[in-house]
Enzyme design. Structure first.
Site, short mmCIF file in Angstrom:
data_model
loop_
_atom_site.label_atom_id
_atom_site.label_comp_id
_atom_site.label_asym_id
_atom_site.label_seq_id
_atom_site.Cartn_x
_atom_site.Cartn_y
_atom_site.Cartn_z
CD GLU A 247 4.20 1.24 -0.38
OE1 GLU A 247 4.84 1.79 0.53
OE2 GLU A 247 3.01 0.86 -0.26
CE LYS A 306 4.18 6.95 2.39
NZ LYS A 306 3.85 5.68 3.05
CB CYS A 356 1.62 3.91 1.34
SG CYS A 356 1.03 2.96 2.76
#
Length: 476
Positions: A247, A306, A356
């Site tokens: 990430e 995301k 995440c």
């Protein structure tokens, strides 16, 4: 003390017997409480022990890396844990009010309420499903239930087993309790032998890159060129068909990265006859930017942004605009990606991306099924330092593989970088806080587990039904 002990049942400590004995003690205290109010305070105390011990890494993130003054960070962490502890407090209070029979409370009401409030914690205010009891069973026979009813189903079964342990120790009917415990464990072992999914395509060579960029200097402009060099060198040394970077591996907007550098990564992927997945912030215009992953290489370029953002870390909830003045978190107001995004078609597989802590939400992961043949998570757990968080996050990823019957690739900045097979078995991992490349071979899988077909609603409906029946029985 019992609540804090339960935190040790989860990874990385993995003191597995505590997953049964600690809740068993809680159930015993609830059953011997004199009033619903006392039972509520017992639940609150247990919750404070569990969350203060289990998510102490929140303080690390706020103070060490977020720049919040230590006293304020400690207060914020304790306040958050107290808020979470209200849920086991509610379980304790309600179980005492709902049922009068200790057996009914122990075997039906407490496990059902526990799961209902766990699911509420995983949903309310964007959700915080960390330390759901079912995760502690990842390396036990109870993990066999994950493919059927998900982590909340495993929580329900674990809590029932804890009630049977309490009955076995305290009596009466100890033989029946022990027999019931053995039956549940045996059923879990049988379920573990079922192959819910089947291989899809040839084995795939994968390289997961761990740059080990310290969080304190990750966003330092003077460090940026060194970061580029680290990831270029790690990728260049790989011959894998799929290369995965963590990430925000490149901590700068995509449109501000030298095109020649991106071409170099693209050329490495094409040289290997495959693709490269790169975590990088992306902006579509001046007011909308995303925490994203893009693909480079032989397949057409693709992007995933995301969807499930972290409050305060990735977006500022309404009414909390003053928080950025206290927390020093770069890129703390991302936009949400589209809810329905197709898996990447790369390296001969269809890879469902998540970023995440998105992999902590099982129902969100199964949206990509049955199309996806492989799962991939990129994250930067460096925000939590040398704490329990990386081990807990890896355990969560393992539960997702059990639920979906898919392998998971986990590429992180400082660890734990790992490849996990569909049965939760770790195929390979890198040590934390080292720079390196994990080379593994994984399989894609197709097919659907029962949980992937239904999600969480059957187990939650079942738990709600048990509570309703208990209420009706009490009234009768």
């Amino acid at each position: 003390m019992a609540g804090a002990a339960l935190a040790a049942a989860f990874s990385p400590l993995d003191l597995l017997p505590l997953a049964l004995f600690s809740p068993a003690l809680l159930i015993h205290l609830w059953l011997t409480a004199r009033s619903p109010r006392d039972a509520g305070w017992i639940g609150f105390s247990f919750g404070m022990g569990l969350f203060v011990a289990g998510v102490s890494w929140i303080y690390v993130s706020l103070s060490l890396f977020g720049g919040m003054p230590a006293p304020l960070a400690a207060f914020a962490t304790l306040a958050f844990c107290a808020w979470l502890a209200l849920l086991p407090a509610a379980v304790g209070y309600l179980q005492h009010r709902i049922a009068f029979s200790k057996a009914t409370r122990a075997l039906l009401v407490i496990p059902s309420l526990w799961v209902l409030f766990e699911s509420l914690r995983g949903w309310y205010l964007t959700g915080f499903p960390w330390l759901a009891l079912g995760y502690s069973a990842t390396d036990t026979p109870l993990a066999g239930y994950a493919a059927v009813c998900g982590v909340y189903g495993v929580s329900l079964v674990t809590m029932i087993c804890a009630a049977l342990v309490r009955q076995w120790v305290c009596g009466p009917h100890r033989i029946s309790a022990f027999g019931g415990l053995l039956a549940i464990l045996a059923a879990g072992l049988i379920l573990q032998q079922i192959e819910w999914t089947r291989p899809s395509g040839a084995p795939l060579s994968v390289s997961l890159l761990q740059g080990n960029i310290p969080q304190q200097i990750k966003f330092d402009p003077d460090r940026f060129e060194k970061t580029l060099s680290i990831y270029r060198d790690l990728a260049s040394a790989s011959s894998a068909r799929l290369i995965v970077l963590p990430e925000t591996a490149l901590p700068r907007f995509l449109d501000r990265i030298d095109p020649d550098y991106l071409h170099a990564l693209d050329a490495i992927a094409k040289r290997n006859g495959g693709d490269l997945l790169l975590g990088v912030p992306y902006r579509s215009d001046a007011s909308n930017y995303y925490n994203s992953v893009i693909s480079l290489g032989t397949s057409p370029n693709q992007i995933y942004s995301k969807v499930h953002l972290v409050p305060f870390g990735e977006f500022i909830p309404p009414g909390f605009g003053w928080i950025p003045g206290i927390l020093q978190v770069p890129l703390s107001d991302f936009s949400r990606g589209e809810k329905e995004q197709k898996p990447f078609s790369v390296a001969g597989q269809r890879v469902a991306m998540n970023i995440c802590y998105e992999d902590a939400f099982g129902e969100e992961i199964i949206r990509a099924l049955p199309e996806a043949t492989l799962l991939a998570n990129i994250s930067n757990v460096a925000w939590f330092g040398d704490s329990l968080a990386p081990g807990q996050h890896l355990q969560i990823a393992r539960m997702r593989t059990l639920e979906t019957g898919r392998a998971m690739l986990a590429a992180t900045n400082t660890g734990i970088t790992a490849a996990i097979d569909r049965d939760g078995r770790i195929l390979g991992r890198l040590p934390q806080f080292m720079q390196g490349r994990l080379d593994v071979e994984v399989r894609g899988y197709e097919g659907m587990t029962p949980y992937a077909r239904t999600g969480n609603w059957p187990v939650l409906a079942f738990a709600l039904l048990l509570v309703a029946l208990s209420v009706a029985w009490r009234k009768r």
